[in-house]
Design a protein around this motif. Structure first.
Motif, PDB file in Angstrom:
ATOM      1  N   UNK A   1       0.776  -1.376   0.081  1.00 56.29           N
ATOM      2  CA  UNK A   1       0.074  -0.010  -0.143  1.00 56.29           C
ATOM      3  C   UNK A   1       0.738   1.069   0.115  1.00 56.29           C
ATOM      4  N   UNK A   2       1.908   1.183   0.931  1.00 55.30           N
ATOM      5  CA  UNK A   2       2.789   2.475   1.014  1.00 55.30           C
ATOM      6  C   UNK A   2       3.557   2.645  -0.445  1.00 55.30           C
ATOM      7  N   UNK A   3       3.792   2.012  -1.135  1.00 54.66           N
ATOM      8  CA  UNK A   3       4.847   1.893  -2.184  1.00 54.66           C
ATOM      9  C   UNK A   3       3.674   2.459  -3.387  1.00 54.66           C
ATOM     10  N   UNK A   4       2.585   1.793  -3.472  1.00 58.43           N
ATOM     11  CA  UNK A   4       1.517   2.256  -4.312  1.00 58.43           C
ATOM     12  C   UNK A   4       1.126   3.792  -4.089  1.00 58.43           C
ATOM     13  N   UNK A   5       1.107   4.189  -2.734  1.00 56.89           N
ATOM     14  CA  UNK A   5       0.912   5.498  -2.584  1.00 56.89           C
ATOM     15  C   UNK A   5       1.883   6.583  -3.127  1.00 56.89           C
ATOM     16  N   UNK A   6       3.297   6.096  -2.696  1.00 57.55           N
ATOM     17  CA  UNK A   6       4.507   6.922  -3.211  1.00 57.55           C
ATOM     18  C   UNK A   6       4.466   6.983  -4.592  1.00 57.55           C
ATOM     19  N   UNK A   7       4.611   5.843  -5.425  1.00 56.34           N
ATOM     20  CA  UNK A   7       4.586   5.687  -6.812  1.00 56.34           C
ATOM     21  C   UNK A   7       3.478   6.570  -7.298  1.00 56.34           C
ATOM     22  N   UNK A   8       2.283   6.599  -6.967  1.00 51.92           N
ATOM     23  CA  UNK A   8       1.293   6.932  -7.590  1.00 51.92           C
ATOM     24  C   UNK A   8       1.141   8.501  -7.448  1.00 51.92           C
TER      25      UNK A   8
ATOM     26  N   UNK B   1     -14.464  14.823 -16.719  1.00 52.15           N
ATOM     27  CA  UNK B   1     -13.910  15.930 -17.180  1.00 52.15           C
ATOM     28  C   UNK B   1     -13.344  15.831 -18.683  1.00 52.15           C
ATOM     29  N   UNK B   2     -12.681  14.759 -18.783  1.00 58.10           N
ATOM     30  CA  UNK B   2     -11.736  14.289 -19.953  1.00 58.10           C
ATOM     31  C   UNK B   2     -11.452  13.114 -20.071  1.00 58.10           C
ATOM     32  N   UNK B   3     -12.204  12.154 -20.509  1.00 55.09           N
ATOM     33  CA  UNK B   3     -12.054  10.732 -20.490  1.00 55.09           C
ATOM     34  C   UNK B   3     -10.867  10.330 -21.281  1.00 55.09           C
ATOM     35  N   UNK B   4     -10.536  11.001 -22.231  1.00 54.60           N
ATOM     36  CA  UNK B   4      -9.305  10.658 -23.142  1.00 54.60           C
ATOM     37  C   UNK B   4      -8.041  10.834 -22.367  1.00 54.60           C
ATOM     38  N   UNK B   5      -8.075  11.817 -21.410  1.00 54.44           N
ATOM     39  CA  UNK B   5      -6.711  12.317 -20.770  1.00 54.44           C
ATOM     40  C   UNK B   5      -6.850  11.806 -19.206  1.00 54.44           C
ATOM     41  N   UNK B   6      -7.859  10.961 -18.905  1.00 60.88           N
ATOM     42  CA  UNK B   6      -7.904  10.772 -17.369  1.00 60.88           C
ATOM     43  C   UNK B   6      -6.861   9.633 -16.980  1.00 60.88           C
ATOM     44  N   UNK B   7      -6.393   8.976 -18.174  1.00 61.90           N
ATOM     45  CA  UNK B   7      -5.487   7.623 -17.766  1.00 61.90           C
ATOM     46  C   UNK B   7      -4.100   8.330 -18.609  1.00 61.90           C
ATOM     47  N   UNK B   8      -3.144   9.039 -18.059  1.00 59.21           N
ATOM     48  CA  UNK B   8      -2.094   9.455 -18.923  1.00 59.21           C
ATOM     49  C   UNK B   8      -1.218   8.162 -19.343  1.00 59.21           C
ATOM     50  N   UNK B   9      -0.519   8.135 -20.540  1.00 61.06           N
ATOM     51  CA  UNK B   9       0.160   7.120 -21.025  1.00 61.06           C
ATOM     52  C   UNK B   9       1.319   6.506 -19.841  1.00 61.06           C
ATOM     53  N   UNK B  10       1.773   7.333 -19.152  1.00 63.75           N
ATOM     54  CA  UNK B  10       2.691   6.944 -18.092  1.00 63.75           C
ATOM     55  C   UNK B  10       2.213   6.118 -16.886  1.00 63.75           C
ATOM     56  N   UNK B  11       0.720   5.941 -17.028  1.00 59.38           N
ATOM     57  CA  UNK B  11       0.253   4.991 -15.951  1.00 59.38           C
ATOM     58  C   UNK B  11       0.568   3.582 -16.146  1.00 59.38           C
ATOM     59  N   UNK B  12       1.048   3.335 -17.445  1.00 51.83           N
ATOM     60  CA  UNK B  12       1.424   1.664 -17.896  1.00 51.83           C
ATOM     61  C   UNK B  12       2.636   1.315 -16.958  1.00 51.83           C
ATOM     62  N   UNK B  13       3.493   2.797 -16.668  1.00 47.78           N
ATOM     63  CA  UNK B  13       4.635   2.499 -15.816  1.00 47.78           C
ATOM     64  C   UNK B  13       4.729   2.124 -14.515  1.00 47.78           C
ATOM     65  N   UNK B  14       3.249   2.957 -14.032  1.00 48.31           N
ATOM     66  CA  UNK B  14       3.219   2.839 -12.637  1.00 48.31           C
ATOM     67  C   UNK B  14       2.917   1.364 -11.932  1.00 48.31           C
ATOM     68  N   UNK B  15       2.158   0.599 -12.781  1.00 45.78           N
ATOM     69  CA  UNK B  15       1.970  -0.663 -12.262  1.00 45.78           C
ATOM     70  C   UNK B  15       2.867  -1.587 -12.191  1.00 45.78           C
TER      71      UNK B  15
ATOM     72  N   UNK C   1      -6.062   4.987  -7.993  1.00 49.18           N
ATOM     73  CA  UNK C   1      -4.951   4.132  -7.363  1.00 49.18           C
ATOM     74  C   UNK C   1      -4.712   4.599  -6.116  1.00 49.18           C
ATOM     75  N   UNK C   2      -4.257   5.612  -5.770  1.00 45.87           N
ATOM     76  CA  UNK C   2      -3.942   6.475  -4.903  1.00 45.87           C
ATOM     77  C   UNK C   2      -5.046   6.251  -3.682  1.00 45.87           C
ATOM     78  N   UNK C   3      -6.261   6.382  -3.857  1.00 45.43           N
ATOM     79  CA  UNK C   3      -7.122   6.444  -2.920  1.00 45.43           C
ATOM     80  C   UNK C   3      -7.519   4.914  -2.484  1.00 45.43           C
ATOM     81  N   UNK C   4      -7.488   4.052  -3.360  1.00 48.36           N
ATOM     82  CA  UNK C   4      -7.590   2.404  -3.011  1.00 48.36           C
ATOM     83  C   UNK C   4      -6.257   2.217  -2.166  1.00 48.36           C
ATOM     84  N   UNK C   5      -5.153   2.446  -2.425  1.00 48.71           N
ATOM     85  CA  UNK C   5      -3.878   2.459  -1.682  1.00 48.71           C
ATOM     86  C   UNK C   5      -4.057   2.736  -0.352  1.00 48.71           C
ATOM     87  N   UNK C   6      -4.482   4.105  -0.236  1.00 51.52           N
ATOM     88  CA  UNK C   6      -4.610   4.657   1.281  1.00 51.52           C
ATOM     89  C   UNK C   6      -5.621   4.050   1.872  1.00 51.52           C
ATOM     90  N   UNK C   7      -6.723   3.371   1.489  1.00 53.01           N
ATOM     91  CA  UNK C   7      -7.636   2.727   1.979  1.00 53.01           C
ATOM     92  C   UNK C   7      -7.098   1.363   2.502  1.00 53.01           C
TER      93      UNK C   7
END
Length: 546
Positions: free
Chosen positions: A184-191, A205-219, A341-347
């Motif tokens: 959980x802590x690693x997910x919080x820090x990385x996200x 607000x903007x479905x096309x940009x709500x998942x940035x391409x860099x999110x593929x590196x996060x997981x 991801x940040x909110x789920x990891x925090x919970x």
């Protein structure tokens, strides 16, 4: 001569039972525990990133909701590691009894390290190929994790004295709590880092940009970081000697056992002159003698672990969906992918910090004083009670605008506390104590494999019940009503059954391993009961009815 040799053998074992706690014991806890740290990190961090995987690989252009993993893909990603773990528990448990604990101990760790990295490097040009590669590496990751269960438990039980054995084995397993917390802590820090570097608007607000391409590196970063602590302890694991009990009782070399113990535990012991030959006729796992001595014990350890893991893994793997269902986490459509991801990891981190981790260490502190039986029985009882407390007034907790979500989360956290200050710890400890040395790792592996079968049932069963059960569909495809409520009722029932099967498991508090297993008793054709059978809590029913 046989009597003298058996007495000679017993002197080595008595010295082990009476040995004072040494620095090496704590080193062994950390070295063995890093396997469980990695185990928990790898098995449970995937529950954090599955939401992200869905938004990255399964988003549909023009859809009114963010992408989610299809049910069969979600089941595969979660379940394939459990299948691997079950296979590894059976295989490495058997191999640890055949070749020795030391010879195969490093193999499991290297599998975990390599496959953690491989999972993060999953490749492919289509979502299906990425998920297939991820599942391949997660199967072999689970295979290595599975081997760590019987080997670590057996090694720690055979190193420890009888006064502190329960606490030391439980402390190894308690590293699992730190692994869940670290995930959980690693997910919080990385996200958080990626959110700062690559801010994205909410989905609505903007479905096309709500998942940035860099999110593929996060997981990928989150998954691969799990390999680091295990890799750092590989050297010390390779340096650990074979346990003295295996050397004396299975390899029949008391001289080497005494020498190893003197060196490692800093205990002066007279050098043995002869190689011990165990005069007892060995019996196998499928023999009538084993059934007479330990059949009900193996049934008890396997059934309780099976029932516990149905509840435990259902809670852990799908708590993100439960939090969404009760309204503790906002709808995905109101957040960007990294915000979610940040909110789920925090919970999950909050639950781990307040309920999961303290529960493990309460067991470490009290197991040798209270005993395994009462901790396990009480844990099952309170888990059932709190789950019923969530399920019966379910609509009270989840009613929109009522503000009762905090109460739900508190009770939910208490189920985690009593899982770990209860059967999740004791089901790991007891199988390492009550079976003979030549079958100890095998029996622990069988018991643990039954647990992982329960995890498979729990993960797939919860997914089935939580889907398409109510009219109020949430944004991620799970229902907020009947599905979660029915799941809680079923899990409560599993805990009540676990209480019943606990009566088959003997109390091992304060007893030597040989006393529990009947290791030094002659094998008889009939009625050759092990000493440990006298501690079986089938007799508790008679005491309660007096």
């Amino acid at each position: 001569m046989a009597v003298e040799q058996q007495q000679q053998q017993l002197e080595v074992l008595k010295a082990l039972d009476a040995a004072k706690t040494q620095w090496y014991h704590f080193t062994a806890i950390v070295v063995a525990g890093m396997g469980f740290f990695t185990d928990a990190y790898d098995l449970f961090c995937v529950s954090l990133v599955t939401k992200l995987l869905g938004r990255i690989y399964y988003a549909i252009d023009g859809s009114p909701s963010p992408g989610t993993l299809p049910p069969h893909v979600s089941s595969a990603v979660n379940g394939v590691a459990f299948v691997g773990t079950l296979s590894g528990q059976l295989f490495f448990g058997w191999l640890g009894d055949k070749l020795g604990r030391k010879k195969v101990y490093g193999i499991t760790l290297m599998l975990m390290v390599l496959c953690s990295v491989g999972s993060g490097l999953s490749f492919g040009h289509t979502p299906a190929s990425v998920m297939a590669t991820l599942c391949f590496f997660r199967f072999w990751l689970g295979f290595g994790i599975g081997g760590d269960y019987p080997l670590s438990a057996t090694i720690m039980s055979e190193y420890a004295s009888k006064k502190t054995r329960g606490a030391f084995i439980a402390a190894v397993f308690a590293m699992q709590g730190f692994g869940i917390l670290a995930g959980g802590l690693v997910s919080i820090v990385v996200s958080s880092s990626f959110r700062a570097l690559f801010p994205a608007p909410p989905y609505e607000v903007d479905p096309a940009r709500s998942t940035p391409p860099q999110a593929d590196f996060v997981w990928r970063v989150i998954v691969m970081l799990g390999a680091l602590p295990a890799a750092l302890t590989y050297y010390w694991r390779a340096k650990m000697p074979e346990t003295a009990r295996y050397t004396a009782l299975v390899a029949n070399d008391a001289k080497k056992a005494a020498a190893d113990m003197s060196k490692v535990l800093q205990v002066d012991l007279a050098e043995e002159e002869d190689v011990v030959v165990n005069e007892n006729r060995p019996y196998g796992l499928f023999s009538g003698e084993f059934v007479r001595r330990h059949g009900r014990h193996l049934l008890g350890t396997s059934a309780t672990w099976f029932l516990l893991d149905i509840a435990f893994y259902s809670q852990n793997l799908f708590q993100k969906d439960i939090f969404s269902a009760v309204g503790w986490i906002p709808a995905a459509a109101t957040m960007s992918a990294l915000d979610e991801l940040h909110l789920i990891a925090r919970a999950q981190t909050l639950i781990a910090l307040c309920g999961t981790v303290p529960g493990y260490w309460f067991t470490v502190a009290l197991i040798d004083a209270v005993g395994r039986f009462w901790i396990q029985l009480g844990g099952f009882f309170f888990m059932a009670a709190f789950m019923l407390g969530l399920a019966v007034p379910y609509h009270h907790w989840t009613g929109q605008g009522q503000g009762h979500q905090v109460g739900f989360v508190v009770l939910y956290g208490l189920t985690f506390f009593f899982a770990n200050f209860g059967p999740n710890s004791t089901t790991f400890v007891v199988p390492a104590e009550i079976f003979p040395a030549r079958l100890r790792a095998t029996c622990h592996g069988v018991s643990a494999a039954a647990g992982k079968l329960g995890a498979i049932v729990g993960s797939f069963g919860f997914l089935y019940l939580a889907q398409n059960q109510d009219a109020g569909k949430t944004d991620h495809g799970y229902k907020a009503g009947i599905g979660v409520r029915n799941s809680l009722f079923i899990l409560a029932g599993c805990n009540l059954l676990g209480m019943g099967f606990t009566l088959l498991v003997p109390e091992s508090k304060g007893k030597s391993l040989e006393e529990m297993s009947g290791e030094n008793q002659p094998v008889t054709g009939s009625g050759g009961e092990a000493a440990g059978n006298e501690g079986s809590y089938v007799g508790v029913l008679h005491c309660l009815l007096r």
